[in-house]
Design an enzyme around this catalytic site. Structure first.
Site, mmCIF file in Angstrom:
data_model
loop_
_atom_site.group_PDB
_atom_site.id
_atom_site.type_symbol
_atom_site.label_atom_id
_atom_site.label_comp_id
_atom_site.label_asym_id
_atom_site.label_seq_id
_atom_site.Cartn_x
_atom_site.Cartn_y
_atom_site.Cartn_z
ATOM 1 N N TYR A 243 94.236 41.252 -3.032
ATOM 2 C CA TYR A 243 93.164 40.303 -2.736
ATOM 3 C C TYR A 243 91.850 40.992 -2.363
ATOM 4 O O TYR A 243 90.773 40.554 -2.732
ATOM 5 C CB TYR A 243 93.567 39.399 -1.569
ATOM 6 N N SER A 274 97.868 39.777 -11.564
ATOM 7 C CA SER A 274 97.037 39.466 -10.406
ATOM 8 C C SER A 274 97.898 38.948 -9.268
ATOM 9 O O SER A 274 99.003 38.441 -9.475
ATOM 10 C CB SER A 274 96.003 38.394 -10.763
ATOM 11 N N ASP A 275 97.376 39.076 -8.055
ATOM 12 C CA ASP A 275 97.934 38.293 -6.960
ATOM 13 C C ASP A 275 97.462 36.863 -7.159
ATOM 14 O O ASP A 275 96.539 36.577 -7.921
ATOM 15 C CB ASP A 275 97.480 38.839 -5.609
ATOM 16 N N TRP A 276 98.087 35.941 -6.455
ATOM 17 C CA TRP A 276 97.849 34.522 -6.676
ATOM 18 C C TRP A 276 96.510 34.119 -6.044
ATOM 19 O O TRP A 276 96.330 34.218 -4.832
ATOM 20 C CB TRP A 276 98.996 33.719 -6.083
ATOM 21 N N GLY A 277 95.567 33.679 -6.888
ATOM 22 C CA GLY A 277 94.247 33.320 -6.403
ATOM 23 C C GLY A 277 93.322 34.505 -6.238
ATOM 24 O O GLY A 277 92.368 34.440 -5.470
#
Length: 736
Positions: A243, A274-277
């Site tokens: 993030y 990707s990480d989420w968001g």
């Protein structure tokens, strides 16, 4: 001899096939063949198929924007459509660092929980951690998942980080070796494991906009080296980016991290999810991101139609899209997902898995203090058990890594808010009661419990008992940092009151990381049990009564207080509202985090540099027996240390080897370790291969070893240095 070795040994590291994979399915892990097959598949793809596996959803009702959840998806972290025409399987993903994630009970199932990663790291046992990874992978496969979001490899730069419990240690060697071992175990089940969160993910406060400031040299010598070692050993199919920002760019949009370092310097052949968001724009694709995860929690779906349009109009984007597909397919083919499909309804050997997690918990428990009170005599007549919900269970860390066994939590305390994300950060306890486990060992003893909210009540029970055991907890979660290292809810005062009432007081800590101990000189014993997982109560009881000899060693330095840390507080705590998303409360988005203060001197290296005296040093751990270390020897980049059990009980020791002086400058770097189990009077030689990068500096895109005399010390922890050996080395530099 060491200098001659460096002069003649080929230092360049390659992405080789691990022996464990060759033994299981040689044709499924040949990376060159997997890449060749992937490129053939890409050539056979229709244009509208080329953005199928580059993006996916979070198949969890109520998570972000409403999406249609496919019939073959499993409730969990992620789902990526497959391409049946080409035999490409759908990717079904679950959070999995400590076990198959519970997702607040949404699947109506359960899983076996390993101890927290820091508890696992306290074993310093690579082989055991690999078994734990294999256990998690087997359960995931039986549930139908084929991608595990495992392998946390960030260094614990600040013990107040809410995800400290999810990461292994503060040292790049220990972290990399253990993360790699866990990944190897996971992928032995023909499923993909990630390594995460790449990179320099050091806090939860403002996690989506905190901007890490660090030099490339310091990054390479610390967090990046941990990831590099983990990737070389574990061969993960995927890397999950983080993030946080790094030097101004989002980690999932960092050309330097993803293209220059990961895919360039290290020649990593897998894919970056990707990480989420965590995806800021479509430009992340050109900056090295291969797959958009949990797309409904991003600002937009970037890696579908928008990506296809870019590829249609621009040859550079078309080439990049082909590479994205080839990398994802390489991971699928290398791990054998297509040849060994995972389907729901598989059998799980719950008893065998419980035995694995209990052994990890036992080996990870660290005895911090013992003034002759432990192990407890089984003739004890009365024992007071106070606090920590010890009559019902053991604490678990919260967030996406939360795992729960059959029946759900023994106790679950809401923390704040409502809705789906509030469930992810509830304080939960595994159904493994230390008190019941103690009663099973000493059924004739009177063991009584007090919750501890009233000091006088707890002290009264302690006063009329032979022994008092206080279970103290420090809850941590993804999405929130802890403000300081004190025990919450007045537990420091509780321990002091119980110790004043009963001189035979023992404290059992269930914490996510280090805590202060203002009561340390008032108690006779301190046991660090971390978050000990599904069978944590049984493991704790076995150590307290001596059925197991404690052998854990700290993978983190315990500071005396926060003033000893590089930063006096977590950056941004004065103006960031804590929440699961890590967002600012007043709209600010400029939050620099200066990691250049300590640079690569993380944890025990910082204490060595500053001369500060910690409460307990990195590597520290007591036993019910004693050990002696011989003088280390060096030959062909391998160090050897003889270890002897000089006590009267069987036990395991972890010998550590530190670089303590380099070319006339004092240093403190862990360069090797080895765990050995010995009978009384027995000896064994522990061999440790030294990675030359641990002796080097990163300069001008190369590793550089300065000429001079290098001194190494065998040790039982980072401060208790034993016998030394010195060797002259010539200057040397090389590229990865």
């Amino acid at each position: 001899m060491l200098s001659r070795l460096l002069a003649c040994t080929a230092i360049t590291l390659t992405f080789s096939t691990p022996a464990w994979a060759e033994a299981r399915d040689a044709d499924a892990v040949d990376l060159a063949a997997a890449r060749e097959r992937a490129e053939t598949t890409v050539k056979a793809m229709k244009q509208d198929e080329k953005t199928v596996i580059t993006h996916g959803i979070m198949p969890l009702p109520g998570a972000g924007k409403a999406v249609e959840i496919p019939e073959d998806a499993i409730i969990g972290a992620g789902y990526i459509h497959g391409v049946p025409r080409l035999g490409i399987p759908a990717l079904r993903e679950t959070d999995a660092s400590l076990g198959v994630s519970w997702v607040t009970g949404a699947r109506k199932d359960y899983s076996t929980a390993l101890p927290s990663a820091v508890g696992q790291a306290s074993t310093w046992n690579d082989a055991l951690i690999e078994q734990g990874g294999a256990m998690i992978g087997a359960e995931a496969r039986a549930k139908g998942f084929n991608v595990l979001l495992a392998g946390g490899a960030n260094l614990a730069r600040d013990p107040r980080n809410g995800r400290t419990f999810e990461y292994f240690s503060e040292d790049p060697l220990l972290t990399g070796e253990l993360a790699g071992s866990a990944i190897r175990g996971v992928q032995s089940n023909h499923i993909i494991s990630t390594i995460k969160h790449f990179a320099l993910n050091g806090q939860e406060t403002g996690r989506k906009f905190v901007d890490v400031q660090i030099t490339p040299a310091a990054a390479h010598e610390s967090d990046l080296l941990a990831f590099q070692i983990g990737i070389e050993k574990g061969q993960p199919g995927s890397v999950m980016c983080a993030y946080n920002r790094v030097m101004g760019e989002q980690a999932c949009n960092s050309d330097w991290l993803l293209n220059d370092v990961l895919k360039g310097e290290w020649d990593y052949p897998g894919f970056v999810m990707s990480d989420w968001g965590a995806v800021p724009s479509i430009d992340a694709a050109m900056n090295g991101l291969d797959q958009q995860s949990g797309e409904q929690v991003d600002p937009d779906v970037f890696f579908a139609d928008k990506l296809a349009a870019k590829a249609k109009s621009d040859p550079a984007w078309a080439k990049r899209l082909d590479d994205m597909n080839a990398r994802i397919l390489t991971a699928i083919y290398a791990t054998g997902l297509d040849k060994h499909p995972a389907e729901p309804g598989g059998k799980i050997d719950w008893d065998a898995h419980a035995a694995v997690t209990e052994e990890v918990a036992r080996q990870g428990i660290v005895l911090l203090k013992n003034e002759g009170i432990l192990p407890l005599a089984k003739t004890a007549k009365s024992i007071a058990v106070i606090g920590g919900y010890a009559d019902g269970g053991v604490l678990s860390g919260a967030g996406s890594s939360q795992v729960m066994g059959e029946g759900g939590p023994a106790a679950r305390l809401p923390v704040a808010g409502s809705g789906i994300w509030a469930g992810f950060i509830s304080e939960s306890y595994h159904r493994s009661s230390p008190m019941k486990a103690m009663q099973a060992i000493v059924p004739e003893a009177s063991i009584k419990y007090r919750q501890g909210q009233y000091l006088t009540d707890a002290a009264e029970l302690a006063a009329r008992s032979e022994v008092a055991i206080v279970f103290a907890t420090q809850w941590m979660t993804e999405g929130l940092d802890v403000p300081d290292l004190s025990l919450p809810r007045g537990q420091d005062a509780l321990i002091a009151a119980v110790a004043a009432a009963n001189p035979n007081t023992i404290v059992v800590l269930e914490t996510g990381g280090p805590v202060k101990m203002p009561w340390l000189d008032k108690v006779k014993g301190v046991v660090e049990a971390w978050y000990p997982g599904t069978r944590g109560g049984e493991a704790i009881a076995s150590v307290l009564f001596g059925d197991a000899n404690p052998s854990g060693h700290l993978p983190l330095t315990f500071p005396a207080d926060e003033s000893q840390l590089p930063r006096q507080r977590i950056d941004g705590t004065d103006w960031v509202e804590p929440d699961f998303g890590g967002n600012p409360k007043d709209g600010k988005d400029d939050l620099p985090a200066n990691f250049n203060i300590e640079g690569s001197d993380v944890g025990y290296r910082w204490f060595a540099r500053t001369g500060k005296k910690p409460l307990f040093p990195f590597g520290y751990g007591l036993s019910y027996t004693s050990f002696a270390h011989g003088t280390p020897t060096l030959s062909s980049m391998t160090a050897s240390v003889a270890v002897t059990n000089t006590g009267k009980r069987q036990g395991a020791d972890v010998v550590q080897l530190y670089l303590v002086d380099r070319a006339g400058k004092a240093e403190r770097r862990l360069v090797g370790y080895g765990r050995v189990d010995l009978a009384p009077g027995a000896s064994q030689t522990v061999s440790m291969k030294i990675d030359p990068r641990l002796l080097a500096d990163w300069k001008d895109g190369k590793w550089t070893i300065p000429a001079g005399t290098y001194t190494f010390a065998a040790a039982s922890d980072a401060e208790s240095l034993g016998k030394t050996v010195s060797v002259k080395m010539k200057a040397r530099s090389w590229k990865d």
